[in-house]
Design an enzyme around this catalytic site. Structure first.
Site, PDB file in Angstrom:
ATOM      1  N   ASP A  35      43.097  87.541   6.632  1.00 11.66           N
ATOM      2  CA  ASP A  35      42.222  86.403   6.916  1.00 11.66           C
ATOM      3  C   ASP A  35      40.824  86.910   7.233  1.00 11.66           C
ATOM      4  O   ASP A  35      40.653  87.880   7.971  1.00 11.66           O
ATOM      5  CB  ASP A  35      42.786  85.574   8.077  1.00 11.66           C
ATOM      6  CG  ASP A  35      42.174  84.190   8.147  1.00 11.66           C
ATOM      7  OD1 ASP A  35      42.890  83.204   7.881  1.00 11.66           O
ATOM      8  OD2 ASP A  35      40.966  84.094   8.476  1.00 11.66           O
ATOM      9  N   ASN A  98      49.285  75.155   8.720  1.00 17.11           N
ATOM     10  CA  ASN A  98      48.486  73.996   9.118  1.00 17.11           C
ATOM     11  C   ASN A  98      48.536  72.987   7.975  1.00 17.11           C
ATOM     12  O   ASN A  98      48.314  73.344   6.812  1.00 17.11           O
ATOM     13  CB  ASN A  98      47.037  74.409   9.392  1.00 17.11           C
ATOM     14  CG  ASN A  98      46.913  75.316  10.590  1.00 17.11           C
ATOM     15  OD1 ASN A  98      47.671  75.194  11.549  1.00 17.11           O
ATOM     16  ND2 ASN A  98      45.963  76.247  10.545  1.00 17.11           N
ATOM     17  N   GLY A 104      43.991  71.248  11.404  1.00 16.00           N
ATOM     18  CA  GLY A 104      43.214  72.461  11.187  1.00 16.00           C
ATOM     19  C   GLY A 104      43.266  73.018   9.778  1.00 16.00           C
ATOM     20  O   GLY A 104      42.721  74.089   9.529  1.00 16.00           O
ATOM     21  N   HIS A 111      49.310  77.884   2.188  1.00 12.38           N
ATOM     22  CA  HIS A 111      49.233  79.257   2.695  1.00 12.38           C
ATOM     23  C   HIS A 111      49.962  79.362   4.022  1.00 12.38           C
ATOM     24  O   HIS A 111      49.855  78.479   4.873  1.00 12.38           O
ATOM     25  CB  HIS A 111      47.776  79.716   2.852  1.00 12.38           C
ATOM     26  CG  HIS A 111      46.922  78.789   3.646  1.00 12.38           C
ATOM     27  ND1 HIS A 111      46.355  77.651   3.105  1.00 12.38           N
ATOM     28  CD2 HIS A 111      46.522  78.815   4.945  1.00 12.38           C
ATOM     29  CE1 HIS A 111      45.651  77.025   4.032  1.00 12.38           C
ATOM     30  NE2 HIS A 111      45.743  77.709   5.171  1.00 12.38           N
ATOM     31  N   HIS A 113      50.078  81.397   7.432  1.00 10.46           N
ATOM     32  CA  HIS A 113      49.410  82.347   8.315  1.00 10.46           C
ATOM     33  C   HIS A 113      50.497  83.209   8.957  1.00 10.46           C
ATOM     34  O   HIS A 113      51.430  82.663   9.576  1.00 10.46           O
ATOM     35  CB  HIS A 113      48.681  81.632   9.460  1.00 10.46           C
ATOM     36  CG  HIS A 113      47.537  80.750   9.060  1.00 10.46           C
ATOM     37  ND1 HIS A 113      46.228  81.151   9.179  1.00 10.46           N
ATOM     38  CD2 HIS A 113      47.510  79.485   8.578  1.00 10.46           C
ATOM     39  CE1 HIS A 113      45.428  80.147   8.788  1.00 10.46           C
ATOM     40  NE2 HIS A 113      46.185  79.134   8.424  1.00 10.46           N
TER      41      HIS A 113
HETATM   42  P1  AMP Z   1      43.582  76.759   7.287  1.00 12.19           P
HETATM   43  O1  AMP Z   1      42.456  76.449   8.240  1.00 12.19           O
HETATM   44  O2  AMP Z   1      44.956  76.670   7.864  1.00 12.19           O
HETATM   45  O3  AMP Z   1      43.440  75.938   6.008  1.00 12.19           O
HETATM   46  O4  AMP Z   1      43.437  78.281   6.890  1.00 12.19           O
HETATM   47  C1  AMP Z   1      42.474  78.738   6.014  1.00 12.19           C
HETATM   48  C2  AMP Z   1      42.178  80.155   6.422  1.00 12.19           C
HETATM   49  O5  AMP Z   1      41.502  80.785   5.356  1.00 12.19           O
HETATM   50  C3  AMP Z   1      41.290  80.291   7.645  1.00 12.19           C
HETATM   51  O6  AMP Z   1      42.003  80.998   8.660  1.00 12.19           O
HETATM   52  C4  AMP Z   1      40.075  81.058   7.133  1.00 12.19           C
HETATM   53  O7  AMP Z   1      39.590  81.991   8.071  1.00 12.19           O
HETATM   54  C5  AMP Z   1      40.629  81.730   5.908  1.00 12.19           C
HETATM   55  N1  AMP Z   1      39.657  82.057   4.868  1.00 12.19           N
HETATM   56  C6  AMP Z   1      38.647  81.275   4.408  1.00 12.19           C
HETATM   57  N2  AMP Z   1      37.978  81.913   3.429  1.00 12.19           N
HETATM   58  C7  AMP Z   1      38.590  83.118   3.258  1.00 12.19           C
HETATM   59  C8  AMP Z   1      38.361  84.237   2.397  1.00 12.19           C
HETATM   60  N3  AMP Z   1      37.377  84.250   1.481  1.00 12.19           N
HETATM   61  N4  AMP Z   1      39.181  85.314   2.530  1.00 12.19           N
HETATM   62  C9  AMP Z   1      40.164  85.324   3.442  1.00 12.19           C
HETATM   63  N5  AMP Z   1      40.439  84.300   4.270  1.00 12.19           N
HETATM   64  C10 AMP Z   1      39.655  83.211   4.192  1.00 12.19           C
END
Ligand code: AMP
Ligand code: ZN
Length: 125
Positions: A35, A98, A104, A111, A113
Protein backbone atom coordinates in the site's frame (compact mmCIF):
# COMPACT_ATOMS: atom_id res chain seq x y z
CA UNK A 1 -18.63 -7.46 -18.81
CA UNK A 2 -17.79 -8.68 -15.31
CA UNK A 3 -14.06 -9.12 -14.84
CA UNK A 4 -13.03 -7.03 -17.85
CA UNK A 5 -10.47 -4.22 -17.36
CA UNK A 6 -11.91 -0.75 -16.76
CA UNK A 7 -10.13 2.15 -18.44
CA UNK A 8 -10.52 4.51 -15.48
CA UNK A 9 -9.52 2.03 -12.74
CA UNK A 10 -6.25 2.57 -10.86
CA UNK A 11 -5.82 -1.10 -9.93
CA UNK A 12 -6.55 -2.30 -13.48
CA UNK A 13 -3.68 0.02 -14.48
CA UNK A 14 -1.42 -1.61 -11.87
CA UNK A 15 -2.38 -5.05 -13.26
CA UNK A 16 -1.51 -3.79 -16.77
CA UNK A 17 1.82 -2.34 -15.58
CA UNK A 18 0.71 1.18 -16.54
CA UNK A 19 1.03 2.41 -12.93
CA UNK A 20 4.06 1.26 -10.90
CA UNK A 21 3.66 -0.73 -7.70
CA UNK A 22 5.92 -2.58 -5.30
CA UNK A 23 4.76 -6.09 -6.11
CA UNK A 24 5.43 -8.71 -3.43
CA UNK A 25 3.63 -11.66 -5.03
CA UNK A 26 1.96 -12.42 -8.35
CA UNK A 27 0.00 -15.43 -9.56
CA UNK A 28 -1.82 -16.00 -12.86
CA UNK A 29 -4.98 -14.53 -11.29
CA UNK A 30 -3.82 -12.11 -8.55
CA UNK A 31 -1.29 -9.39 -7.70
CA UNK A 32 -0.14 -8.39 -4.21
CA UNK A 33 1.61 -5.04 -3.74
CA UNK A 34 2.52 -2.69 -0.89
CA UNK A 35 0.00 0.00 0.00
CA UNK A 36 1.30 3.43 -0.93
CA UNK A 37 0.03 4.85 2.39
CA UNK A 38 0.70 2.04 4.88
CA UNK A 39 -1.39 1.87 8.04
CA UNK A 40 0.78 -0.82 9.70
CA UNK A 41 4.36 -2.12 9.38
CA UNK A 42 2.98 -4.69 6.93
CA UNK A 43 0.23 -3.32 4.69
CA UNK A 44 -0.16 -5.22 1.44
CA UNK A 45 -3.09 -5.15 -0.97
CA UNK A 46 -4.13 -8.36 -2.73
CA UNK A 47 -6.23 -7.85 -5.85
CA UNK A 48 -7.76 -10.09 -8.48
CA UNK A 49 -6.44 -9.31 -11.96
CA UNK A 50 -10.05 -9.19 -13.12
CA UNK A 51 -12.09 -6.10 -12.32
CA UNK A 52 -14.90 -6.49 -9.79
CA UNK A 53 -15.96 -3.41 -7.85
CA UNK A 54 -15.95 -4.98 -4.39
CA UNK A 55 -15.50 -8.22 -2.50
CA UNK A 56 -19.14 -9.27 -2.66
CA UNK A 57 -19.40 -8.82 -6.42
CA UNK A 58 -16.12 -10.74 -6.78
CA UNK A 59 -17.42 -13.62 -4.66
CA UNK A 60 -20.71 -13.70 -6.59
CA UNK A 61 -19.22 -13.31 -10.07
CA UNK A 62 -16.04 -15.36 -9.71
CA UNK A 63 -15.97 -17.48 -6.52
CA UNK A 64 -12.74 -19.28 -7.41
CA UNK A 65 -11.04 -15.92 -7.95
CA UNK A 66 -12.30 -14.74 -4.55
CA UNK A 67 -10.73 -17.85 -3.05
CA UNK A 68 -7.47 -17.07 -4.87
CA UNK A 69 -7.42 -13.61 -3.24
CA UNK A 70 -8.00 -15.05 0.23
CA UNK A 71 -5.36 -17.73 -0.24
CA UNK A 72 -2.88 -15.13 -1.44
CA UNK A 73 -3.63 -12.98 1.62
CA UNK A 74 -2.47 -15.94 3.70
CA UNK A 75 0.62 -16.39 1.55
CA UNK A 76 1.52 -12.72 1.96
CA UNK A 77 1.10 -13.01 5.74
CA UNK A 78 3.37 -16.06 5.82
CA UNK A 79 5.90 -14.33 3.56
CA UNK A 80 5.95 -11.34 5.92
CA UNK A 81 6.39 -13.71 8.91
CA UNK A 82 3.07 -12.68 10.46
CA UNK A 83 2.21 -16.36 10.75
CA UNK A 84 4.50 -19.35 10.71
CA UNK A 85 4.35 -21.71 7.76
CA UNK A 86 5.01 -24.49 10.29
CA UNK A 87 1.69 -23.73 11.99
CA UNK A 88 2.88 -21.56 14.87
CA UNK A 89 0.75 -18.56 15.72
CA UNK A 90 3.09 -15.70 14.80
CA UNK A 91 1.80 -12.24 15.69
CA UNK A 92 -1.23 -12.61 13.44
CA UNK A 93 -2.73 -10.32 10.86
CA UNK A 94 -6.01 -8.86 9.70
CA UNK A 95 -7.68 -9.06 6.29
CA UNK A 96 -9.98 -6.10 5.55
CA UNK A 97 -12.33 -5.46 2.63
CA UNK A 98 -13.63 -1.91 2.93
CA UNK A 99 -16.93 -1.93 1.05
CA UNK A 100 -18.67 1.30 0.13
CA UNK A 101 -17.42 4.86 0.50
CA UNK A 102 -19.00 5.13 3.95
CA UNK A 103 -16.70 2.34 5.11
CA UNK A 104 -13.61 3.93 3.58
CA UNK A 105 -13.51 2.26 0.15
CA UNK A 106 -11.77 4.62 -2.25
CA UNK A 107 -10.74 2.26 -5.06
CA UNK A 108 -13.63 0.34 -6.60
CA UNK A 109 -11.63 -2.69 -7.73
CA UNK A 110 -11.89 -5.45 -5.10
CA UNK A 111 -8.86 -5.62 -2.81
CA UNK A 112 -7.93 -7.30 0.44
CA UNK A 113 -5.88 -5.24 2.85
CA UNK A 114 -3.40 -7.49 4.70
CA UNK A 115 -2.38 -5.66 7.88
CA UNK A 116 0.05 -6.74 10.58
CA UNK A 117 3.28 -6.14 12.41
CA UNK A 118 1.72 -4.12 15.23
CA UNK A 119 -1.01 -4.64 17.79
CA UNK A 120 -4.42 -4.63 16.09
CA UNK A 121 -7.27 -3.32 18.18
CA UNK A 122 -10.66 -4.94 18.31
CA UNK A 123 -13.21 -3.67 17.52
CA UNK A 124 -11.57 -1.86 14.59
CA UNK A 125 -12.21 1.82 14.00
P1 AMP B 1 -9.64 1.45 0.14
O1 AMP B 1 -9.61 2.82 0.77
O2 AMP B 1 -10.10 0.34 1.02
O3 AMP B 1 -10.40 1.49 -1.18
O4 AMP B 1 -8.14 1.07 -0.19
C1 AMP B 1 -7.44 1.63 -1.25
C2 AMP B 1 -6.00 1.62 -0.84
O5 AMP B 1 -5.22 1.81 -2.00
C3 AMP B 1 -5.60 2.71 0.13
O6 AMP B 1 -5.11 2.11 1.33
C4 AMP B 1 -4.53 3.51 -0.61
O7 AMP B 1 -3.49 3.93 0.24
C5 AMP B 1 -4.06 2.51 -1.62
N1 AMP B 1 -3.49 3.06 -2.85
C6 AMP B 1 -3.96 4.10 -3.58
N2 AMP B 1 -3.18 4.31 -4.65
C7 AMP B 1 -2.19 3.37 -4.60
C8 AMP B 1 -1.06 3.07 -5.43
N3 AMP B 1 -0.79 3.75 -6.55
N4 AMP B 1 -0.26 2.04 -5.04
C9 AMP B 1 -0.51 1.35 -3.92
N5 AMP B 1 -1.56 1.58 -3.11
C10 AMP B 1 -2.39 2.58 -3.44
ZN1 ZN C 1 -10.12 -2.43 -11.98
Amino acid sequence: MAGEPQADCLFCKIVAGEVPATVVRETPTTVAFRDINPQAPTHVLVIPKGHYPDAASLATGAPELAADVLREAGEVAAGEALVSREGGPGTGYRVVFNTGSGAGQTVFHAHAHVLGGRGLEWPPG
